[in-house]
Design an enzyme around this catalytic site. Structure first.
Site, PDB file in Angstrom:
ATOM      1  N   LYS A 167       0.835  -1.208   0.000  1.00 47.69           N
ATOM      2  CA  LYS A 167       0.000   0.000   0.000  1.00 47.69           C
ATOM      3  C   LYS A 167       0.873   1.261   0.000  1.00 47.69           C
ATOM      4  CE  LYS A 167      -3.285  -2.816  -0.256  1.00 47.69           C
ATOM      5  NZ  LYS A 167      -4.194  -3.412   0.699  1.00 47.69           N
TER       6      LYS A 167
HETATM    7  C1  LIG Z   1      -5.182  -4.600   0.868  1.00 51.32           C
HETATM    8  C2  LIG Z   1      -6.661  -4.431   0.888  1.00 51.32           C
HETATM    9  C3  LIG Z   1      -7.431  -4.806   1.991  1.00 51.32           C
HETATM   10  C4  LIG Z   1      -6.859  -5.558   3.144  1.00 51.32           C
HETATM   11  O1  LIG Z   1      -5.814  -4.905   3.758  1.00 51.32           O
HETATM   12  P1  LIG Z   1      -4.926  -5.706   4.815  1.00 51.32           P
HETATM   13  O2  LIG Z   1      -4.253  -4.627   5.604  1.00 51.32           O
HETATM   14  O3  LIG Z   1      -3.966  -6.534   4.017  1.00 51.32           O
HETATM   15  O4  LIG Z   1      -5.837  -6.525   5.632  1.00 51.32           O
HETATM   16  C5  LIG Z   1      -8.771  -4.530   1.984  1.00 51.32           C
HETATM   17  N1  LIG Z   1      -9.362  -3.937   0.929  1.00 51.32           N
HETATM   18  C6  LIG Z   1      -8.663  -3.572  -0.147  1.00 51.32           C
HETATM   19  C7  LIG Z   1      -9.365  -2.882  -1.264  1.00 51.32           C
HETATM   20  C8  LIG Z   1      -7.288  -3.827  -0.209  1.00 51.32           C
HETATM   21  O5  LIG Z   1      -6.601  -3.509  -1.310  1.00 51.32           O
END
Ligand SMILES: *Cc1c(COP(=O)(O)O)cnc(C)c1O
Length: 372
Positions: free
Chosen positions: A184
């Protein structure tokens, strides 16, 4: 041969690594002062009196946000058919029903014209996803929610630092959930956060993430409900603190690189480009759609050929109704045809702050050669 260019890579600098070493030396590894400092820094960043609580992932955060929003067995939650599976999984885990709404081909965000027709007497919440960092039309979405008395749990996993108009995502809105997974826009190794104006909800998140424990004024514990165990560590929080300091710089670089992609791919007929948005787009990902049958290859073949040329290509994501579990629940991918098409055709091109402009040129050159 140039070094392999992955589709993404976190930027962790030497100062962050040194700061983490200091946390190890402090002897305080589980949730302590660094978690509090990370929450305080996020609250300052988002501003406007927001309460922020961090946890081990956005997935954990989304699930507890839904619970605090009162979502339970038999309720319906509206969610876009194009997102990472976690968006719907958290709904299903609470024995509620995900109601998939189709997306717009260009913004790849939930098609707001289709939200009201999906609302029933059982609908309790809407979960918009700011796809790839492009904010959903928040005025329109919150107007629908207000009119129908629905809670909003924003899946802002892609959208830390995104701005809607001049307001940061998470600086307003009901329950807004961020992810700090390494892919992210900023990371705490694994991690997530919820931002809300509701102090009572923030207190509940502290309990949900740590066994349902509440301490009285004397520091004695009691358990109010069987909570989970998803508190962040101080080691992770320290990384998050450093990343947050660099976030605006990261996102400015992402915006520049996205601009380079638009220049290089202008008038390239073989790919459907994403909506450009404005400078508030945080460009978590840059995704183009390719008609693979027409290009004479499958997507895995395309990924393999690009990998052979030293370029990593991601796929984000298959549409959620096309996944086995959801098909077994009776969902049909063709009921959300735009998401289904995007799921089949999408590829994620490399985009991360440490990339050079020349990397974008190289990716686009290879794309043109392969697809004409
Ligand atoms: C990465 C992601 C998640 C989950 O995030 P985590 O921190 O890995 O649990 C949820 N929704 C979207 C759209 C994502 O890209």
């Amino acid at each position: 041969m140039k070094p392999f260019l992955p589709f993404t890579r976190p930027s962790i600098d030497a100062d962050s690594i040194a700061a983490v070493a200091d946390v190890f030396r402090s002897g305080q590894l589980a949730s302590g002062p660094k978690v509090q400092a990370f929450e305080a820094a996020l609250a300052v960043y988002l501003g406007s009196e927001r309460h922020v609580r961090v946890m081990t992932s956005a997935t954990a955060g989304l699930e507890m946000a839904l619970q605090v929003a009162g979502v339970g067995e038999g309720d319906e939650v509206i969610v876009p058919a194009m997102s990472f599976a976690a968006s719907a999984n958290v709904i299903a885990r609470l024995r509620a029903k995900p109601v998939f709404v189709d997306i717009d081909l260009h913004t790849r965000n939930i098609n707001l014209d289709l939200v009201e027709p999906a609302i029933t007497a059982k609908t309790r919440a809407i979960m918009p996803v700011h796809f790839a960092g492009l904010p959903v039309d928040m005025d329109a979405l919150y107007a629908i929610a207000a009119e129908h008395g629905l809670r909003v749990v924003e899946d802002a996993a892609h959208a830390i630092g995104s701005r809607y108009g001049n307001r940061l995502i998470g600086s307003f809105g009901d329950l807004v959930v961020f992810s700090f997974h390494p892919n992210k826009n900023m990371t705490s190794i694994e991690g997530g956060a919820i931002a809300t104006a509701d102090a009572r909800a923030a207190e509940l998140f502290e309990q949900y993430r740590f066994h349902g424990i509440k301490r009285n004024a004397q520091g004695e514990i009691d358990v109010l409900f069987p909570g989970t165990k998803s508190n962040l560590t101080d080691v992770a929080a320290q990384i998050g603190i450093d990343q947050l300091r660099r976030l605006d710089g990261f996102n400015a670089r992402r915006l520049e690189l996205a601009g380079r992609y638009f220049e290089e791919l202008a008038g390239f007929p073989s790919a459907v480009l994403p909506a450009r948005g404005d400078s508030g787009h945080s460009w978590h990902m840059f995704q183009v759609l390719i008609d693979f049958p027409r290009a004479g290859m499958t997507r895995p073949e395309f990924q393999k050929r690009m990998a052979d040329r030293g370029i990593g290509i991601g796929v984000h994501y298959p549409s959620i109704p096309s996944l086995q579990y959801y098909r077994e629940q009776g969902y049909r991918p063709q009921d959300t045809p735009v998401a289904e098409r995007v799921g089949r055709e999408t590829v994620t091109l490399p985009l991360f702050p440490a990339m050079a402009d020349e990397d974008v040129v190289r990716v686009c050159r290879e794309l043109r050669e392969m697809l004409h």
